[in-house]
Design an enzyme around this catalytic site. Structure first.
Site, mmCIF file in Angstrom:
data_model
loop_
_atom_site.group_PDB
_atom_site.id
_atom_site.type_symbol
_atom_site.label_atom_id
_atom_site.label_comp_id
_atom_site.label_asym_id
_atom_site.label_seq_id
_atom_site.Cartn_x
_atom_site.Cartn_y
_atom_site.Cartn_z
ATOM 1 N N ASP A 178 15.820 -3.291 18.852
ATOM 2 C CA ASP A 178 14.416 -3.355 18.449
ATOM 3 C C ASP A 178 14.147 -2.213 17.468
ATOM 4 O OD1 ASP A 178 11.681 -4.710 19.803
ATOM 5 O OD2 ASP A 178 11.372 -2.830 18.717
ATOM 6 N N ARG A 201 12.890 -11.656 23.120
ATOM 7 C CA ARG A 201 11.638 -12.406 23.221
ATOM 8 C C ARG A 201 11.774 -13.394 24.376
ATOM 9 N NH1 ARG A 201 10.248 -8.855 20.064
ATOM 10 N NH2 ARG A 201 9.691 -9.138 17.886
ATOM 11 N N GLU A 243 1.284 -6.409 -1.047
ATOM 12 C CA GLU A 243 0.099 -6.043 -0.256
ATOM 13 C C GLU A 243 -0.225 -4.553 -0.437
ATOM 14 O OE1 GLU A 243 -1.821 -8.205 1.404
ATOM 15 O OE2 GLU A 243 -3.042 -6.832 2.613
ATOM 16 N N LYS A 296 3.287 -0.501 5.373
ATOM 17 C CA LYS A 296 4.341 -0.813 4.396
ATOM 18 C C LYS A 296 4.458 0.286 3.340
ATOM 19 C CE LYS A 296 6.497 -4.654 5.364
ATOM 20 N NZ LYS A 296 7.955 -4.774 5.414
ATOM 21 N N SER A 344 4.492 -8.700 10.301
ATOM 22 C CA SER A 344 4.272 -9.016 8.884
ATOM 23 C C SER A 344 2.991 -9.799 8.610
ATOM 24 C CB SER A 344 5.468 -9.806 8.344
ATOM 25 O OG SER A 344 5.370 -11.161 8.731
ATOM 26 N N THR A 398 6.132 -4.621 -0.373
ATOM 27 C CA THR A 398 5.258 -5.780 -0.556
ATOM 28 C C THR A 398 4.143 -5.559 -1.571
ATOM 29 O OG1 THR A 398 3.536 -7.080 0.558
ATOM 30 C CG2 THR A 398 4.030 -4.977 1.529
ATOM 31 N N TYR A 405 -1.492 -3.218 7.844
ATOM 32 C CA TYR A 405 -0.149 -3.663 7.425
ATOM 33 C C TYR A 405 0.220 -3.038 6.075
ATOM 34 C CZ TYR A 405 3.331 -6.782 5.295
ATOM 35 O OH TYR A 405 4.431 -7.280 4.640
ATOM 36 N N ALA A 422 12.693 -6.622 9.107
ATOM 37 C CA ALA A 422 11.878 -6.694 10.332
ATOM 38 C C ALA A 422 10.520 -6.050 10.102
ATOM 39 C CB ALA A 422 12.587 -5.984 11.476
HETATM 40 P P1 NAP Z 1 8.560 -12.931 9.283
HETATM 41 O O1 NAP Z 1 8.922 -14.370 9.135
HETATM 42 O O2 NAP Z 1 7.280 -12.559 9.948
HETATM 43 O O3 NAP Z 1 9.770 -12.208 10.052
HETATM 44 C C1 NAP Z 1 9.624 -10.942 10.634
HETATM 45 C C2 NAP Z 1 10.900 -10.606 11.388
HETATM 46 O O4 NAP Z 1 10.755 -9.293 11.966
HETATM 47 C C3 NAP Z 1 11.234 -11.559 12.558
HETATM 48 O O5 NAP Z 1 12.611 -11.770 12.599
HETATM 49 C C4 NAP Z 1 10.790 -10.744 13.770
HETATM 50 O O6 NAP Z 1 11.476 -11.080 14.951
HETATM 51 C C5 NAP Z 1 11.208 -9.348 13.313
HETATM 52 N N1 NAP Z 1 10.591 -8.298 14.112
HETATM 53 C C6 NAP Z 1 9.272 -8.101 14.346
HETATM 54 N N2 NAP Z 1 9.100 -7.036 15.154
HETATM 55 C C7 NAP Z 1 10.335 -6.560 15.451
HETATM 56 C C8 NAP Z 1 10.811 -5.486 16.236
HETATM 57 N N3 NAP Z 1 9.979 -4.670 16.886
HETATM 58 N N4 NAP Z 1 12.152 -5.271 16.291
HETATM 59 C C9 NAP Z 1 13.008 -6.104 15.664
HETATM 60 N N5 NAP Z 1 12.615 -7.146 14.893
HETATM 61 C C10 NAP Z 1 11.291 -7.367 14.794
HETATM 62 O O7 NAP Z 1 8.554 -12.204 7.858
HETATM 63 P P2 NAP Z 1 9.152 -12.711 6.445
HETATM 64 O O8 NAP Z 1 8.127 -13.524 5.746
HETATM 65 O O9 NAP Z 1 10.523 -13.244 6.661
HETATM 66 O O10 NAP Z 1 9.221 -11.336 5.658
HETATM 67 C C11 NAP Z 1 10.374 -10.502 5.748
HETATM 68 C C12 NAP Z 1 9.982 -9.074 5.399
HETATM 69 O O11 NAP Z 1 9.463 -9.029 4.081
HETATM 70 C C13 NAP Z 1 8.889 -8.478 6.280
HETATM 71 O O12 NAP Z 1 9.154 -7.100 6.411
HETATM 72 C C14 NAP Z 1 7.620 -8.691 5.487
HETATM 73 O O13 NAP Z 1 6.645 -7.731 5.845
HETATM 74 C C15 NAP Z 1 8.136 -8.498 4.076
HETATM 75 N N6 NAP Z 1 7.433 -9.220 3.015
HETATM 76 C C16 NAP Z 1 7.210 -10.558 3.128
HETATM 77 C C17 NAP Z 1 6.602 -11.234 2.091
HETATM 78 C C18 NAP Z 1 6.356 -12.718 2.162
HETATM 79 O O14 NAP Z 1 5.539 -13.208 1.365
HETATM 80 N N7 NAP Z 1 7.049 -13.447 3.024
HETATM 81 C C19 NAP Z 1 6.218 -10.540 0.928
HETATM 82 C C20 NAP Z 1 6.490 -9.184 0.844
HETATM 83 C C21 NAP Z 1 7.122 -8.525 1.886
HETATM 84 P P3 NAP Z 1 10.926 -12.244 15.969
HETATM 85 O O15 NAP Z 1 11.308 -13.537 15.325
HETATM 86 O O16 NAP Z 1 11.662 -11.961 17.209
HETATM 87 O O17 NAP Z 1 9.443 -12.034 16.068
HETATM 88 O O1 G4F Z 2 -0.830 -16.419 3.701
HETATM 89 P P1 G4F Z 2 -1.527 -15.143 3.997
HETATM 90 O O2 G4F Z 2 -1.799 -14.829 5.423
HETATM 91 O O3 G4F Z 2 -0.676 -14.006 3.286
HETATM 92 P P2 G4F Z 2 -1.016 -12.496 2.844
HETATM 93 O O4 G4F Z 2 -2.124 -11.932 3.616
HETATM 94 O O5 G4F Z 2 -1.127 -12.470 1.358
HETATM 95 O O6 G4F Z 2 0.315 -11.734 3.299
HETATM 96 C C1 G4F Z 2 1.608 -12.274 3.033
HETATM 97 O O7 G4F Z 2 2.041 -11.828 1.767
HETATM 98 C C2 G4F Z 2 2.227 -10.407 1.662
HETATM 99 C C3 G4F Z 2 2.679 -10.136 0.217
HETATM 100 O O8 G4F Z 2 1.554 -9.952 -0.600
HETATM 101 C C4 G4F Z 2 3.274 -9.987 2.667
HETATM 102 F F1 G4F Z 2 3.521 -8.662 2.556
HETATM 103 C C5 G4F Z 2 2.779 -10.322 4.067
HETATM 104 O O9 G4F Z 2 3.783 -9.961 5.017
HETATM 105 C C6 G4F Z 2 2.534 -11.819 4.157
HETATM 106 O O10 G4F Z 2 3.770 -12.484 4.036
HETATM 107 O O11 G4F Z 2 -2.943 -15.105 3.246
HETATM 108 C C7 G4F Z 2 -3.032 -15.344 1.855
HETATM 109 C C8 G4F Z 2 -4.493 -15.441 1.458
HETATM 110 C C9 G4F Z 2 -5.362 -14.270 1.956
HETATM 111 O O12 G4F Z 2 -6.222 -13.861 0.928
HETATM 112 C C10 G4F Z 2 -6.194 -14.895 3.079
HETATM 113 O O13 G4F Z 2 -7.474 -14.295 3.275
HETATM 114 O O14 G4F Z 2 -5.045 -16.625 2.031
HETATM 115 C C11 G4F Z 2 -6.324 -16.305 2.550
HETATM 116 N N1 G4F Z 2 -6.676 -17.288 3.607
HETATM 117 C C12 G4F Z 2 -7.753 -18.094 3.577
HETATM 118 N N2 G4F Z 2 -7.804 -18.808 4.710
HETATM 119 C C13 G4F Z 2 -6.023 -17.458 4.755
HETATM 120 C C14 G4F Z 2 -6.731 -18.428 5.461
HETATM 121 N N3 G4F Z 2 -4.888 -16.902 5.250
HETATM 122 C C15 G4F Z 2 -4.443 -17.315 6.453
HETATM 123 N N4 G4F Z 2 -3.305 -16.794 6.941
HETATM 124 N N5 G4F Z 2 -5.150 -18.258 7.198
HETATM 125 C C16 G4F Z 2 -6.287 -18.841 6.742
HETATM 126 O O15 G4F Z 2 -6.893 -19.666 7.413
#
Ligand code: NAP
Ligand code: G4F
Length: 323
Positions: free
Chosen positions: A59, A36, A128, A154, A85, A126, A150, A82
């Site tokens: 990557d 990056r 989602e 997934k 997300s 997820t 997304y 990765a």
């Molecule tokens: P995040 O903060 O968005 O981190 C995503 C990571 O993926 C970053 O390290 C990013 O690198 C890396 N990445 C993106 N594109 C890439 C590529 N082309 N090659 C290599 N690395 C790449 O996500 P998170 O919240 O930690 O979530 C971790 C995982 O769990 C994700 O797969 C997400 O979809 C899944 N998940 C998250 C939640 C949640 O609520 N947090 C829930 C369910 C599932 P850079 O920093 O360089 O961009």
């Molecule tokens: O925080 P969000 O963007 O998370 P979302 O869409 O639920 O996705 C996250 O959780 C997933 C697991 O269910 C992961 F797989 C995914 O990678 C990510 O970590 O939005 C949560 C809710 C949505 O309903 C959205 O419409 O908040 C609502 N929202 C309302 N106003 C907003 C906003 N979300 C965002 N980001 N920004 C707003 O201003």
């Protein structure tokens, strides 16, 4: 001999917490680092683990780099975190989302299969994927109905993980994790957007907070609790898929109320609804049942939503005061 782990997405929220957990358990931790032009290491610094790990360039869309990383890291366990997300962005970059979040999983599984198919594999699936929910409470047997590019990507990653488990006798698990947050959550996600805004408003550095659909409901937990479940899945005697959730759902509106009340403010005085933040298709409601994880992994969430939001507001108050 110390176990070796490879984490993709190590610079993300979960990558940083998982690194800390595995390092504390005595693992040698390797991370895939995408090139990056800006600094992506701030979360690893925040959790004080940056100098304890080895980062290897690569990557998810470049399978040759993943093969090289596998040769170098020689991992016993691979955690695939990765992804592109951010759900909102997936409508505006649907092809990139598919390349990274869907096909990236196959790239990594192939790299593992061709270099060391004994390595255990965790896929970050997820809630989602449940999207337009088919049951009020979602568990491992609930049908999927993704509502975003997304979610669709997934779902591919989820099924290819199951397919490699069944086709090649590989130890592949998927964690169906519901939303989880922390002080190092990306600023674009709603919880962090709210806690950061509350801190800025309190410090007089921001006047209002523009949000989309605040009636959406999520089952929110703490990332620090959830990465432990990832590790437990790979220590289990057989590869299976698990729902990881708190079993409680809350509206975005109530989450705002918790954040603002903590700073003695009323969210209604500051929140402005802006259609720009609405999505082409919404996931209205998510609520998970983590009973299987409790029974087979002895995993339970330790942090409730109020504790989580307070922790995030505290961290943002410190950050904003230092700006
Ligand atoms: P995040 O903060 O968005 O981190 C995503 C990571 O993926 C970053 O390290 C990013 O690198 C890396 N990445 C993106 N594109 C890439 C590529 N082309 N090659 C290599 N690395 C790449 O996500 P998170 O919240 O930690 O979530 C971790 C995982 O769990 C994700 O797969 C997400 O979809 C899944 N998940 C998250 C939640 C949640 O609520 N947090 C829930 C369910 C599932 P850079 O920093 O360089 O961009
Ligand atoms: O925080 P969000 O963007 O998370 P979302 O869409 O639920 O996705 C996250 O959780 C997933 C697991 O269910 C992961 F797989 C995914 O990678 C990510 O970590 O939005 C949560 C809710 C949505 O309903 C959205 O419409 O908040 C609502 N929202 C309302 N106003 C907003 C906003 N979300 C965002 N980001 N920004 C707003 O201003």
């Amino acid at each position: 001999m110390a176990k070796r782990a490879l984490i993709t997405g190590i610079t993300g929220q979960d990558g940083a917490y998982l690194t800390k957990l595995l390092y504390e358990k005595g693992y040698e931790v390797y991370g895939l680092l995408a090139r990056r032009s800006t600094d992506t290491l701030w979360r690893l610094r925040f959790l004080d683990v940056l100098d304890k790990i080895e980062l290897i360039d690569g990557d998810m869309t470049d399978v040759s780099s993943l093969v090289r990383v596998m040769h170098k890291a020689k991992p016993d366990e691979v955690y695939n975190l990765a992804a592109q997300s951010f759900v909102y962005t997936s409508w505006y970059q649907p092809i990139l989302t598919g390349q990274v979040t869907a096909l990236g999983v196959t790239n990594l599984l192939e790299a593992i299969r061709q270099t060391n198919k004994e390595a255990r594999f965790y896929q970050a699936s997820t809630s989602e994927m449940f999207g337009l929910i088919q049951e009020t409470v979602q568990d491992e047997n609930t049908s999927f109905y993704p509502r975003s590019p997304y979610g669709v990507a997934k779902l591919y990653g989820h099924w290819i993980t199951i397919n490699y488990r069944e086709s090649f006798d590989m130890f592949c698990c998927s964690g169906l994790l519901f939303n989880h947050e922390s002080p190092v959550r990306g600023i674009e996600f709603v919880t962090r957007k709210v806690t950061d805004a509350a801190a800025r408003i309190k410090h007089g550095k921001q006047k209002e907070l523009r949000l989309g659909n605040i009636d959406a409901k999520r089952d929110w937990g703490f990332a620090g609790d959830y990465v432990e479940a990832m590790w437990l899945m790979l220590q289990h005697d057989k590869p299976e898929d698990f729902v990881i959730a708190t079993g409680t759902t809350t509206t975005v509106r109530d989450m705002c109320r918790i954040a603002f009340e903590y700073l003695d403010m009323n969210y209604e005085d500051y929140v402005v609804i802006d259609k720009k933040f609405y999505r082409p298709a919404e996931v209205d409601e998510l609520l998970g049942n983590p009973a299987k994880a409790k029974k087979l992994l002895n995993w339970e969430p330790k942090t409730d939503l109020q504790q989580l939001i307070h922790m995030m507001v505290d961290a943002d108050m410190v950050r904003v005061s230092k700006e």
